[in-house]
Design an enzyme around this catalytic site. Structure first.
Site, PDB file in Angstrom:
ATOM      1  CG  HIS A  56      -1.753  -1.181   1.398  1.00 24.73           C
ATOM      2  ND1 HIS A  56      -2.640  -1.588   0.428  1.00 24.73           N
ATOM      3  CD2 HIS A  56      -1.856  -2.091   2.409  1.00 24.73           C
ATOM      4  CE1 HIS A  56      -3.271  -2.690   0.843  1.00 24.73           C
ATOM      5  NE2 HIS A  56      -2.797  -3.016   2.028  1.00 24.73           N
ATOM      6  CG  HIS A 215      -6.105  -5.935   1.538  1.00 19.68           C
ATOM      7  ND1 HIS A 215      -6.943  -5.287   2.419  1.00 19.68           N
ATOM      8  CD2 HIS A 215      -4.851  -5.796   2.030  1.00 19.68           C
ATOM      9  CE1 HIS A 215      -6.226  -4.788   3.411  1.00 19.68           C
ATOM     10  NE2 HIS A 215      -4.957  -5.069   3.200  1.00 19.68           N
TER      11      HIS A 215
END
Length: 330
Positions: A56, A215
Site C-alpha cells: 500500500h 486488498h
C-alpha cells in the site's frame, strides 16, 4: 506476471532496504527489519505507531517522520505485521508520554495490535480507522474497512502529537477525525500479489468493481464501465449519504482523491474535478484538496474518494509542517 523482483520471499526486505537507503535523512530500519522508525526518534512526545501489510506504499512507512508517525510496522504483502513487530517498535520509540496505535479495521491488524498493546508496559491507547462506506462487513473485517482516510488521521493526529498533546487528547482527536471521515473506492483492474503470481480477481474489459477494498476485496457490485462523472457521482453519493448520519450535510471538507497504484495522474485529477463539482453542488466547501497515490494496492488501476469534515482547528493541524518520504509541506 511481470514485476521487478528477485524472489517473492525477499520482496519486502529488499524493498525496505532500498526505501531506508533513499530516505536515510528521515527514516531508519529497526533491528531485524521489524519496523521503520524516525531517523531521530523523539521520546519526549507521544509516539504514533501504525502498520499493516505492505503493498500500500507509501502507507505506512512512507508516513514516518516529523509531523506524522514515529514508527511503522510493515507486514508481508497484504499480510498483517506480527505483535512482536509492534511491541519492538513501541519499545524503540515510546517514552513516558505514551504510545498511540493507529490501526486500520482489518481482523489481523486489530488482533495483533491488541496483543502488542497488552504486552507493552507503558501508557498506550488505540485509534481504529473504519472510513470505508462501501460495505459494513467484508473479507478480513467485522464492520467497515479502514482505507485511505488513514492517511488523513495520521497527518492530523501527527501534527497534534508534534505540538505536545497528551495521549488522552490524541486518542480523542483521532476518534473525532475517524468519525468525520468517509471513503469509497472503485477498481478498473485487479492487482497481482508477487507471491501469488496472478491477478487477485478478474474484470472484463468493460467492467469495474464499485466499492473495492485496498486488498482487492469485493465491493458493492460489479458493473459496466461508465463515464468518470457517473463513477464519481455514485461514490460521492454513497459517502455523503453515510456521513449525513453523523449530521454532516455540508460545510468545509478535505477532499482526497487517492490512486491505487496503476492509474495515471491525469485520470486522478479528472476524478478530483468530478468529485469537487459534485460536492460543491451539495453545499460542501472544498477547504483543501489532495490528489495522488498515497494508499495504493500494488498495481491496481482505480481510485478512492475520501472526505473529512473539518473546522479551523483541524485545518490548522492538516496544514502544519510535515516531512516524510510520502508527504512533505511547510
Amino acid at each position: 506476471m511481470k514485476k521487478f523482483m528477485n524472489d517473492a520471499e525477499q520482496f519486502l526486505s529488499e524493498s525496505l532496504a532500498g526505501f531506508v537507503a533513499v530516505h536515510a535523512d528521515v527514516v531508519a530500519l529497526g533491528e531485524g527489519g521489524l519496523y521503520v522508525s524516525r531517523a531521530a526518534p523523539n521520546k519526549a512526545k507521544v509516539a504514533l505507531i501504525s502498520g499493516g501489510g505492505s503493498g500500500h506504499e507509501p502507507l505506512h512507512a512512507g508516513f514516518v517522520g516529523t509531523g506524522m508517525l514515529d514508527a511503522a510496522c510493515p507486514g508481508q504483502v497484504f499480510t498483517s505485521p506480527t505483535p512482536d513487530q509492534m511491541l519492538a517498535a513501541a519499545n524503540a520509540v515510546g517514552g513516558a508520554p505514551g504510545v498511540l496505535f493507529i490501526v486500520k479495521n482489518y481482523s489481523g491488524d486489530c488482533m495483533n495490535f491488541e496483543m502488542a498493546a497488552e504486552l507493552y508496559e507503558g501508557k498506550i491507547a488505540t485509534v481504529l480507522v473504519n472510513d470505508d462506506v462501501a460495505v459494513e462487513d467484508s473479507t478480513w473485517t467485522t464492520g467497515r474497512r479502514g482505507v485511505a482516510g488513514t492517511m488523513i488521521v495520521e497527518k492530523i493526529v501527527g501534527a497534534a502529537a508534534e505540538a505536545g498533546k497528551s495521549l488522552d487528547e490524541l486518542k480523542a482527536l483521532g476518534d473525532r477525525v475517524v468519525a468525520a471521515t468517509r471513503s469509497m473506492g472503485v477498481a478498473l483492474t485487479s492487482c497481482t500479489v508477487p507471491a501469488a503470481g496472478k491477478p487477485t480477481f478478474t474484470l472484463g474489459e468493460d467492467e469495474m468493481e464499485m466499492g473495492v477494498g485496498i486488498h482487492g476485496e469485493p465491493g458493492r457490485r460489479r458493473v459496466k464501465l461508465t463515464s468518470a462523472k457517473t463513477i464519481a457521482g455514485e461514490m460521492v453519493e454513497a459517502i455523503v449519504a453515510d456521513i449525513a448520519k453523523s449530521g454532516v450535510t455540508g460545510g468545509p471538507i478535505i477532499l482526497l482523491v487517492n490512486g491505487f497504484g496503476g492509474t495515471p495522474a491525469g485520470e486522478l485529477y479528472l476524478m478530483a474535478e468530478m468529485a469537487r463539482t459534485d460536492l460543491a453542488a451539495r453545499g460542501f466547501t472544498l477547504a483543501r484538496m489532495i490528489v495522488g497515490n498515497y494508499i495504493t494496492s500494488l498495481d491496481m488501476a482505480g481510485c478512492s474518494i475520501t472526505i473529512t469534515a473539518v473546522d479551523d482547528a483541524l485545518l490548522a493541524l492538516w496544514d502544519a509542517p510535515v516531512k516524510t518520504a510520502g508527504l512533505v509541506w511547510g
